[in-house]
Design a protein around this motif. Structure first.
Motif, PDB file in Angstrom:
ATOM      1  N   LEU A 188      -5.812  80.293  22.438  1.00 42.54           N
ATOM      2  CA  LEU A 188      -5.794  79.567  23.761  1.00 42.54           C
ATOM      3  C   LEU A 188      -6.846  78.560  23.945  1.00 42.54           C
ATOM      4  CD1 LEU A 188      -4.243  82.523  26.157  1.00 42.54           C
ATOM      5  CD2 LEU A 188      -3.151  80.665  25.033  1.00 42.54           C
ATOM      6  N   PRO A 189      -6.582  77.540  24.642  1.00 40.61           N
ATOM      7  CA  PRO A 189      -7.606  76.563  25.100  1.00 40.61           C
ATOM      8  C   PRO A 189      -8.479  77.141  26.143  1.00 40.61           C
ATOM      9  CG  PRO A 189      -5.508  76.096  26.382  1.00 40.61           C
ATOM     10  CD  PRO A 189      -5.178  76.951  25.434  1.00 40.61           C
ATOM     11  N   GLN A 190      -9.928  77.002  25.556  1.00 42.71           N
ATOM     12  CA  GLN A 190     -10.922  77.526  26.417  1.00 42.71           C
ATOM     13  C   GLN A 190     -11.261  76.811  27.542  1.00 42.71           C
ATOM     14  OE1 GLN A 190     -12.301  80.447  24.840  1.00 42.71           O
ATOM     15  NE2 GLN A 190     -10.314  80.043  23.541  1.00 42.71           N
ATOM     16  N   LYS A 191     -10.780  75.543  27.447  1.00 47.36           N
ATOM     17  CA  LYS A 191     -11.212  74.667  28.822  1.00 47.36           C
ATOM     18  C   LYS A 191     -10.166  73.758  28.820  1.00 47.36           C
ATOM     19  CE  LYS A 191     -14.644  71.853  31.175  1.00 47.36           C
ATOM     20  NZ  LYS A 191     -15.795  71.131  31.119  1.00 47.36           N
ATOM     21  N   LEU A 192      -9.296  73.531  30.142  1.00 44.33           N
ATOM     22  CA  LEU A 192      -8.215  72.799  30.119  1.00 44.33           C
ATOM     23  C   LEU A 192      -8.848  71.288  30.435  1.00 44.33           C
ATOM     24  CD1 LEU A 192      -5.611  74.796  32.171  1.00 44.33           C
ATOM     25  CD2 LEU A 192      -5.653  74.474  29.796  1.00 44.33           C
ATOM     26  N   TYR A 204      -4.049  83.515  31.627  1.00 45.33           N
ATOM     27  CA  TYR A 204      -3.276  84.574  30.657  1.00 45.33           C
ATOM     28  C   TYR A 204      -3.842  86.000  31.024  1.00 45.33           C
ATOM     29  CZ  TYR A 204      -2.228  87.248  26.266  1.00 45.33           C
ATOM     30  OH  TYR A 204      -1.892  88.263  25.582  1.00 45.33           O
ATOM     31  N   GLN A 205      -2.746  86.870  31.330  1.00 47.52           N
ATOM     32  CA  GLN A 205      -3.075  88.289  31.239  1.00 47.52           C
ATOM     33  C   GLN A 205      -2.258  89.251  30.516  1.00 47.52           C
ATOM     34  OE1 GLN A 205      -4.538  90.121  33.990  1.00 47.52           O
ATOM     35  NE2 GLN A 205      -4.505  91.638  32.530  1.00 47.52           N
ATOM     36  N   PRO A 206      -3.088  89.939  29.380  1.00 48.96           N
ATOM     37  CA  PRO A 206      -2.427  90.479  28.429  1.00 48.96           C
ATOM     38  C   PRO A 206      -1.848  91.973  29.097  1.00 48.96           C
ATOM     39  CG  PRO A 206      -5.021  90.727  28.339  1.00 48.96           C
ATOM     40  CD  PRO A 206      -4.417  89.743  29.106  1.00 48.96           C
ATOM     41  N   GLY A 207      -0.897  92.579  28.173  1.00 53.01           N
ATOM     42  CA  GLY A 207      -0.210  93.666  28.878  1.00 53.01           C
ATOM     43  C   GLY A 207      -1.122  94.798  28.788  1.00 53.01           C
ATOM     44  N   GLY A 208      -0.798  95.979  29.523  1.00 53.68           N
ATOM     45  CA  GLY A 208      -1.609  97.053  29.560  1.00 53.68           C
ATOM     46  C   GLY A 208      -1.816  97.971  28.189  1.00 53.68           C
ATOM     47  N   ALA A 209      -2.436  98.719  28.340  1.00 53.08           N
ATOM     48  CA  ALA A 209      -2.782  99.480  27.147  1.00 53.08           C
ATOM     49  C   ALA A 209      -1.633 100.090  26.347  1.00 53.08           C
ATOM     50  CB  ALA A 209      -3.881 100.748  27.393  1.00 53.08           C
ATOM     51  N   ASP A 216       2.301  84.675  24.193  1.00 50.33           N
ATOM     52  CA  ASP A 216       2.533  83.966  25.100  1.00 50.33           C
ATOM     53  C   ASP A 216       1.166  82.638  24.821  1.00 50.33           C
ATOM     54  OD1 ASP A 216       4.011  85.542  25.689  1.00 50.33           O
ATOM     55  OD2 ASP A 216       3.346  85.819  27.973  1.00 50.33           O
ATOM     56  N   TRP A 217       1.590  81.506  25.223  1.00 57.73           N
ATOM     57  CA  TRP A 217       0.509  80.315  25.031  1.00 57.73           C
ATOM     58  C   TRP A 217       0.876  79.207  26.034  1.00 57.73           C
ATOM     59  CZ3 TRP A 217       4.541  79.045  21.741  1.00 57.73           C
ATOM     60  CH2 TRP A 217       4.686  77.750  21.859  1.00 57.73           C
ATOM     61  N   TYR A 218      -0.250  78.567  26.358  1.00 57.37           N
ATOM     62  CA  TYR A 218      -0.042  77.417  27.073  1.00 57.37           C
ATOM     63  C   TYR A 218      -0.973  76.200  26.738  1.00 57.37           C
ATOM     64  CZ  TYR A 218      -4.311  79.472  29.238  1.00 57.37           C
ATOM     65  OH  TYR A 218      -5.395  80.083  29.426  1.00 57.37           O
ATOM     66  N   HIS A 397       0.201  95.875  33.431  1.00 60.60           N
ATOM     67  CA  HIS A 397       1.540  95.472  33.315  1.00 60.60           C
ATOM     68  C   HIS A 397       2.001  95.787  32.002  1.00 60.60           C
ATOM     69  CE1 HIS A 397       4.738  92.835  34.884  1.00 60.60           C
ATOM     70  NE2 HIS A 397       4.726  91.887  33.953  1.00 60.60           N
ATOM     71  N   ASP A 398       3.271  95.874  31.725  1.00 60.94           N
ATOM     72  CA  ASP A 398       3.840  95.963  30.376  1.00 60.94           C
ATOM     73  C   ASP A 398       4.346  95.086  29.725  1.00 60.94           C
ATOM     74  OD1 ASP A 398       6.149  94.965  32.022  1.00 60.94           O
ATOM     75  OD2 ASP A 398       7.409  96.686  31.904  1.00 60.94           O
ATOM     76  N   ASP A 399       3.860  93.752  30.043  1.00 65.65           N
ATOM     77  CA  ASP A 399       4.122  92.624  29.307  1.00 65.65           C
ATOM     78  C   ASP A 399       3.109  91.609  29.436  1.00 65.65           C
ATOM     79  OD1 ASP A 399       5.444  90.898  27.169  1.00 65.65           O
ATOM     80  OD2 ASP A 399       7.013  90.501  28.499  1.00 65.65           O
ATOM     81  N   ASP A 400       2.994  90.667  28.437  1.00 70.50           N
ATOM     82  CA  ASP A 400       2.025  89.800  28.546  1.00 70.50           C
ATOM     83  C   ASP A 400       2.417  88.401  29.608  1.00 70.50           C
ATOM     84  OD1 ASP A 400       0.842  90.703  26.436  1.00 70.50           O
ATOM     85  OD2 ASP A 400       0.660  88.812  25.098  1.00 70.50           O
ATOM     86  N   VAL A 401       1.500  87.996  30.156  1.00 64.42           N
ATOM     87  CA  VAL A 401       1.898  86.737  31.133  1.00 64.42           C
ATOM     88  C   VAL A 401       0.967  85.694  30.965  1.00 64.42           C
ATOM     89  CG1 VAL A 401       2.056  86.347  33.635  1.00 64.42           C
ATOM     90  CG2 VAL A 401       2.708  88.698  32.948  1.00 64.42           C
ATOM     91  N   ALA A 402       1.570  84.479  31.056  1.00 60.96           N
ATOM     92  CA  ALA A 402       0.919  83.302  30.943  1.00 60.96           C
ATOM     93  C   ALA A 402       1.597  82.344  31.985  1.00 60.96           C
ATOM     94  CB  ALA A 402       1.059  82.465  29.582  1.00 60.96           C
TER      95      ALA A 402
END
Length: 425
Positions: A188-192, A204-209, A216-218, A397-402
């Motif tokens: 993922l981009p380190q700086k927008l 970007y929030q990865p899913g839980g353990a 997911d990407w942006y 959370h049970d899934d990745d979020v971007a």
């Protein structure tokens, strides 16, 4: 010559008397009340001594009786495991290991309810290392039926190998997940990029353990003429493979963006590339280009969730234009759509982990997100944080979020006339 089968120990059957002209005697009907050959309960007890049977079992077994669970019997496997035990004493004294395992409350429940109870994978320490047992407590019937149980039979089966195998599997999955998260974040981009007339933030929030990392990407890409490309995507699947495919698609988007193609042409090229990378791996994507000169947002979607816009007056609009098929399906037709954005408009691009819940229709999640966006006042970074909080996204959370949020400057003016087929928001 006639052959016939003969079972071992069965008598030879005499020839049929009819062949010699002798009279045939037909046996009379059997008396249904007579059941010769069946053993009554006393015969069974004489044949099978309970102590002898339990003593032969390789698993630990103990028998208690009465409300205090006084020890009546412990087989040799039980005594070899825990040491000698004194019969007649309450289980709290005679069987202290059951207290450590949390089994005594289950034995009380068995006496009260007359139903078996069990616990799984309880650890016993001090036996040459950690050993794990499943323990079952079974009620022993009373002599006068009906009535409460007179005792409890405790049966322990060792599951140390299974527990250790499961632990190794979880550890391997944890290491793989950590590697996937590291790869995902590095891609993922380190700086927008921050254009002069457009403020942008992403998270970007990865899913839980317990959730495998997805793809997911942006991205935010500066184009010529002051234009800016905004990208959000989601590779279906989980783990390192999805993260690797995501990295390839993100790199390709940046390369195709330099060709100055309209969004639907970018989608067409990405579709072909996705099929070459892995025909079994599909992805969704939205590619949008902000042009400050006319104040328009030109975008195309490949099976992705709709763009949300909050107008300066607080109204939230959802993009309802026709979507093209996901990337990697091949042969689809993607269309570009144009929106005229007013100064102060806030837009949000996101992946399905933000709105999708297993026990709800996705439209409910979209409606909740629209309401949350209507009240998420502030800059793009504040909008991202508030949307995650409003949608209940945590580290478990049970899934990745971007999420990618962009906001037009309130001073941005749109002087050019609307193009044919464009909409103003």
């Amino acid at each position: 010559m006639r052959w016939s089968a003969r079972l071992t120990g069965a008598p030879w059957r005499a020839a049929t008397p009819a062949a010699s002209g002798e009279p045939v005697t037909v046996p009379g009907p059997r008396d249904p009340s007579a059941t010769p050959g069946l053993l009554d309960l006393r015969d069974i007890h004489e044949l099978y001594d309970l102590r002898n049977v339990l003593g032969r079992l390789p698993a630990p077994v103990a028998v208690t009786y009465g409300p205090l669970h006084q020890l009546g019997y412990a087989n040799s496997a039980y005594r070899e495991l825990f040491g000698e035990r004194t019969n007649g004493l309450p289980a709290g004294e005679a069987l202290p290991e059951l207290t450590a395992l949390g089994v005594l409350p289950l034995m009380d429940q068995v006496i009260r309810s007359g139903r078996p109870r069990s616990v799984k994978a309880r650890c016993i320490l001090g036996l040459g290392g950690s050993r794990y047992y499943n323990v079952a407590c079974v009620p022993l019937g009373s002599e006068e039926e009906p009535g409460p149980p007179v005792g409890v039979l405790i049966f322990a089966s060792e599951v140390t190998d299974q527990v250790q195998a499961a632990t190794r599997l979880r550890e391997a999955e944890r290491r793989q997940r950590e590697a996937a998260v590291t790869l995902q974040r590095s891609l993922l981009p380190q700086k927008l990029e921050q254009p002069a007339d457009l403020r942008v933030a992403a998270t970007y929030q990865p899913g839980g353990a317990e959730a495998a990392v997805g793809g997911d990407w942006y991205d935010v890409i500066g184009l010529g003429g002051g234009r800016t490309a905004l990208v959000i995507g989601d590779v279906m699947g989980r783990g390192l493979r999805a993260a690797a495919v995501m990295g390839q698609l993100r790199t390709a988007v940046r390369a195709y963006a330099r060709l100055d193609l309209p969004p639907h042409e970018v989608m067409r090229l990405l579709d072909g590339l996705a099929m070459e990378i892995d025909a079994n791996q599909i992805a969704t994507c939205t590619y949008a280009v902000w042009d400050p000169e006319p104040g328009t947002l030109l975008y195309a979607s490949a099976g992705h969730l709709p763009l949300l816009l909050r107008c300066p007056d607080g109204t939230v609009l959802r993009g309802e234009e026709q979507n093209g098929p996901p990337l990697g399906t091949g042969g689809g037709t993607h269309l570009s759509h144009t929106l005229r954005l007013l100064p102060g408009t806030t837009g949000v691009l996101y992946t399905d982990g933000l709105v999708e819940r297993r026990d709800e229709d996705i439209d409910q999640g979209l409606d909740l997100l629209a309401r949350a966006l209507g009240g998420a006042v502030g800059g793009p970074d504040v909008v991202c944080a508030r949307l995650l909080r409003a949608m209940g996204v945590t580290s478990e959370h049970d899934d990745d979020v971007a999420v990618l949020a962009f906001q037009l400057s309130a001073e941005q003016a749109a002087e050019a006339p609307l193009d044919s087929g464009s909409a103003e928001v």
